[in-house]
Design a protein around this motif. Sequence first.
Motif, PDB file in Angstrom:
ATOM      1  N   PRO A 209       0.578  -1.255  -0.019  1.00  0.00           N
ATOM      2  CA  PRO A 209      -0.007   0.074  -0.262  1.00  0.00           C
ATOM      3  C   PRO A 209       0.699   1.128   0.048  1.00  0.00           C
ATOM      4  CG  PRO A 209      -1.225  -1.562   1.531  1.00  0.00           C
ATOM      5  CD  PRO A 209       0.285  -2.370   0.740  1.00  0.00           C
ATOM      6  N   PRO A 210       1.844   1.360   1.157  1.00  0.00           N
ATOM      7  CA  PRO A 210       2.738   2.653   0.407  1.00  0.00           C
ATOM      8  C   PRO A 210       3.717   2.797  -0.255  1.00  0.00           C
ATOM      9  CG  PRO A 210       3.565   1.002   2.489  1.00  0.00           C
ATOM     10  CD  PRO A 210       2.527   0.873   2.370  1.00  0.00           C
ATOM     11  N   LEU A 211       4.007   1.696  -0.690  1.00  0.00           N
ATOM     12  CA  LEU A 211       4.741   1.733  -1.750  1.00  0.00           C
ATOM     13  C   LEU A 211       4.540   1.823  -2.989  1.00  0.00           C
ATOM     14  CD1 LEU A 211       7.642   0.955  -3.021  1.00  0.00           C
ATOM     15  CD2 LEU A 211       7.328  -1.498  -3.363  1.00  0.00           C
ATOM     16  N   GLY A 212       2.629   1.883  -3.309  1.00  0.00           N
ATOM     17  CA  GLY A 212       1.955   2.323  -4.829  1.00  0.00           C
ATOM     18  C   GLY A 212       1.380   3.608  -4.377  1.00  0.00           C
ATOM     19  N   ASN A 213       1.659   4.415  -3.626  1.00  0.00           N
ATOM     20  CA  ASN A 213       1.567   5.124  -3.026  1.00  0.00           C
ATOM     21  C   ASN A 213       2.451   6.089  -3.609  1.00  0.00           C
ATOM     22  OD1 ASN A 213      -0.777   7.444  -2.432  1.00  0.00           O
ATOM     23  ND2 ASN A 213       1.509   7.622  -0.004  1.00  0.00           N
ATOM     24  N   GLU A 214       3.434   5.613  -2.802  1.00  0.00           N
ATOM     25  CA  GLU A 214       5.020   6.526  -3.186  1.00  0.00           C
ATOM     26  C   GLU A 214       5.365   6.349  -4.745  1.00  0.00           C
ATOM     27  OE1 GLU A 214       7.237   7.713  -1.571  1.00  0.00           O
ATOM     28  OE2 GLU A 214       6.430   7.296   0.721  1.00  0.00           O
ATOM     29  N   THR A 215       4.893   5.427  -5.709  1.00  0.00           N
ATOM     30  CA  THR A 215       4.428   5.244  -6.912  1.00  0.00           C
ATOM     31  C   THR A 215       4.231   6.175  -7.791  1.00  0.00           C
ATOM     32  OG1 THR A 215       5.120   2.905  -6.885  1.00  0.00           O
ATOM     33  CG2 THR A 215       4.779   3.746  -8.857  1.00  0.00           C
ATOM     34  N   ILE A 216       3.058   6.581  -7.515  1.00  0.00           N
ATOM     35  CA  ILE A 216       2.081   7.424  -7.937  1.00  0.00           C
ATOM     36  C   ILE A 216       2.329   8.846  -7.853  1.00  0.00           C
ATOM     37  CG2 ILE A 216      -0.308   8.491  -7.080  1.00  0.00           C
ATOM     38  CD1 ILE A 216      -1.488   5.893  -7.451  1.00  0.00           C
ATOM     39  N   GLY A 217       2.740   9.003  -6.466  1.00  0.00           N
ATOM     40  CA  GLY A 217       3.940  10.033  -6.052  1.00  0.00           C
ATOM     41  C   GLY A 217       4.986  10.849  -6.999  1.00  0.00           C
ATOM     42  N   MET A 218       5.329   9.904  -7.729  1.00  0.00           N
ATOM     43  CA  MET A 218       7.159   9.528  -8.687  1.00  0.00           C
ATOM     44  C   MET A 218       6.434  10.086  -9.580  1.00  0.00           C
ATOM     45  SD  MET A 218       9.847   9.554  -8.909  1.00  0.00           S
ATOM     46  CE  MET A 218      10.641   8.260  -7.593  1.00  0.00           C
ATOM     47  N   VAL A 219       5.287   9.037 -10.276  1.00  0.00           N
ATOM     48  CA  VAL A 219       4.290   9.959 -11.297  1.00  0.00           C
ATOM     49  C   VAL A 219       4.513  11.847 -11.766  1.00  0.00           C
ATOM     50  CG1 VAL A 219       2.486  10.229 -12.920  1.00  0.00           C
ATOM     51  CG2 VAL A 219       3.432   7.874 -12.103  1.00  0.00           C
ATOM     52  N   LYS A 220       3.938  12.352 -10.168  1.00  0.00           N
ATOM     53  CA  LYS A 220       3.704  13.887 -10.347  1.00  0.00           C
ATOM     54  C   LYS A 220       5.555  14.369  -9.997  1.00  0.00           C
ATOM     55  CE  LYS A 220       1.141  12.930  -7.272  1.00  0.00           C
ATOM     56  NZ  LYS A 220      -0.075  12.339  -6.612  1.00  0.00           N
ATOM     57  N   LEU A 221       6.067  13.645  -8.967  1.00  0.00           N
ATOM     58  CA  LEU A 221       7.339  13.926  -8.640  1.00  0.00           C
ATOM     59  C   LEU A 221       8.341  14.388  -9.436  1.00  0.00           C
ATOM     60  CD1 LEU A 221       8.582  14.774  -6.089  1.00  0.00           C
ATOM     61  CD2 LEU A 221       9.725  12.342  -6.335  1.00  0.00           C
ATOM     62  N   THR A 222       8.607  13.894 -10.524  1.00  0.00           N
ATOM     63  CA  THR A 222       9.247  14.044 -12.216  1.00  0.00           C
ATOM     64  C   THR A 222       8.802  15.483 -12.531  1.00  0.00           C
ATOM     65  OG1 THR A 222       7.593  13.200 -13.670  1.00  0.00           O
ATOM     66  CG2 THR A 222       9.154  11.032 -12.529  1.00  0.00           C
ATOM     67  N   SER A 223       7.901  16.092 -12.909  1.00  0.00           N
ATOM     68  CA  SER A 223       7.991  16.729 -12.478  1.00  0.00           C
ATOM     69  C   SER A 223       8.532  18.107 -12.528  1.00  0.00           C
ATOM     70  CB  SER A 223       6.552  17.336 -12.794  1.00  0.00           C
ATOM     71  OG  SER A 223       6.022  17.633 -11.305  1.00  0.00           O
ATOM     72  N   LEU A 224       9.842  17.839 -11.034  1.00  0.00           N
ATOM     73  CA  LEU A 224      10.678  18.521 -10.273  1.00  0.00           C
ATOM     74  C   LEU A 224      11.553  18.321 -11.974  1.00  0.00           C
ATOM     75  CD1 LEU A 224      10.694  17.945  -7.067  1.00  0.00           C
ATOM     76  CD2 LEU A 224       9.662  20.055  -7.973  1.00  0.00           C
ATOM     77  N   ALA A 225      11.612  17.478 -12.459  1.00  0.00           N
ATOM     78  CA  ALA A 225      12.919  17.104 -13.296  1.00  0.00           C
ATOM     79  C   ALA A 225      12.991  18.277 -14.259  1.00  0.00           C
ATOM     80  CB  ALA A 225      13.181  15.976 -13.965  1.00  0.00           C
ATOM     81  N   SER A 226      11.870  18.678 -14.520  1.00  0.00           N
ATOM     82  CA  SER A 226      12.025  19.917 -15.650  1.00  0.00           C
ATOM     83  C   SER A 226      12.690  21.701 -15.376  1.00  0.00           C
ATOM     84  CB  SER A 226      10.423  20.626 -15.747  1.00  0.00           C
ATOM     85  OG  SER A 226       9.637  21.581 -14.197  1.00  0.00           O
ATOM     86  N   ILE A 227      12.889  21.327 -14.014  1.00  0.00           N
ATOM     87  CA  ILE A 227      14.359  22.325 -13.133  1.00  0.00           C
ATOM     88  C   ILE A 227      15.514  21.870 -14.188  1.00  0.00           C
ATOM     89  CG2 ILE A 227      15.311  22.167 -10.937  1.00  0.00           C
ATOM     90  CD1 ILE A 227      14.907  24.334 -10.202  1.00  0.00           C
ATOM     91  N   ILE A 228      16.124  20.626 -14.241  1.00  0.00           N
ATOM     92  CA  ILE A 228      17.545  20.476 -14.939  1.00  0.00           C
ATOM     93  C   ILE A 228      17.057  20.511 -16.127  1.00  0.00           C
ATOM     94  CG2 ILE A 228      18.164  19.946 -12.986  1.00  0.00           C
ATOM     95  CD1 ILE A 228      17.416  16.655 -13.609  1.00  0.00           C
ATOM     96  N   GLN A 229      15.577  20.469 -17.544  1.00  0.00           N
ATOM     97  CA  GLN A 229      16.048  20.680 -18.316  1.00  0.00           C
ATOM     98  C   GLN A 229      14.981  18.570 -19.031  1.00  0.00           C
ATOM     99  OE1 GLN A 229      15.269  23.392 -20.171  1.00  0.00           O
ATOM    100  NE2 GLN A 229      15.967  24.116 -18.052  1.00  0.00           N
TER     101      GLN A 229
END
Length: 284
Positions: A209-229
């Motif tokens: 359950p928490p690992l699945g939640n972390e995976t869903i969070g990672m989908v949105k967390l990848t947006s932070l990588a836009s700062i390094i192009q």
Amino acid sequence: MSQSAASTAALPDISGHSIVAERYWGRWIAVAAILVVLAALARAFAVGQIEWAFVGQFLTARAILEGLANTILMTIGAMSLGIILGVVTAIMRMSPNPVLKSVAMGYAWLFRGTPVILQLLLWFNLALIFPTIGIPGVWSARTVDVMTPAVAALLGLGINQGAYTSEVVRAGMLSVDVGQYEAAKSIGMTRLKALRRIVFPQAMRVIIPPLGNETIGMVKLTSLASIIQFSEILHNAQNIYYANSRVIELLIVAAIWYLAVVSILTPLQMLLERHYGRGAGVGR
């Protein structure tokens, strides 16, 4: 007259009364308030300065779909790296070896204690500290050539995720009764074999359950990588609206695709939870 008959005779006759359902006025008021808010939001989007034709036009634009593919690939790569590091770190954390335990605790402390965006920037600018990287006498390369936006994003997101995943895995391992460890040891199992054959299969119902939640969070967390192009979906959407000034329209496009990916992952997580929860009353 018996005592039971006397008690029955003393009760009031309610046969002529009708049953009235309890009215939950608070629920109706809450529903009405929610509907009013939703109607106000719908009206705001309907009359706002949003060109919905552009939303439909760019929803399947090549740059957006390429960004979506990069987002999904980065999520898979970062979570895979994070799970591997998390499992290894959790095992080290529960090891009787004080050196391994200290290293695991230090790793979790460092990467959980600093912002993800800071870690991404540090990886991306690693060439300022190490101009070249490699194995002396075997292989070497300029760090600026190796540390591309994709590599920096993978390392930054994956290593950070590993610190959080280690605590999730450790919680799952702690949920298994200590008698299971002792039983495995009594029949001659090594520590690693006991973890693989006995502990982890039981710990998965707590880990998933928490690992699945972390995976869903990672989908949105990848947006932070836009700062390094890194060319994920938000970065590509920004590049488009910098050119045509359709800011809201492109942000809505990105939001739609994020919601679509999360909507697919959520039922998959539920299926995994049901699978590993069999026999424990989970998901019934």
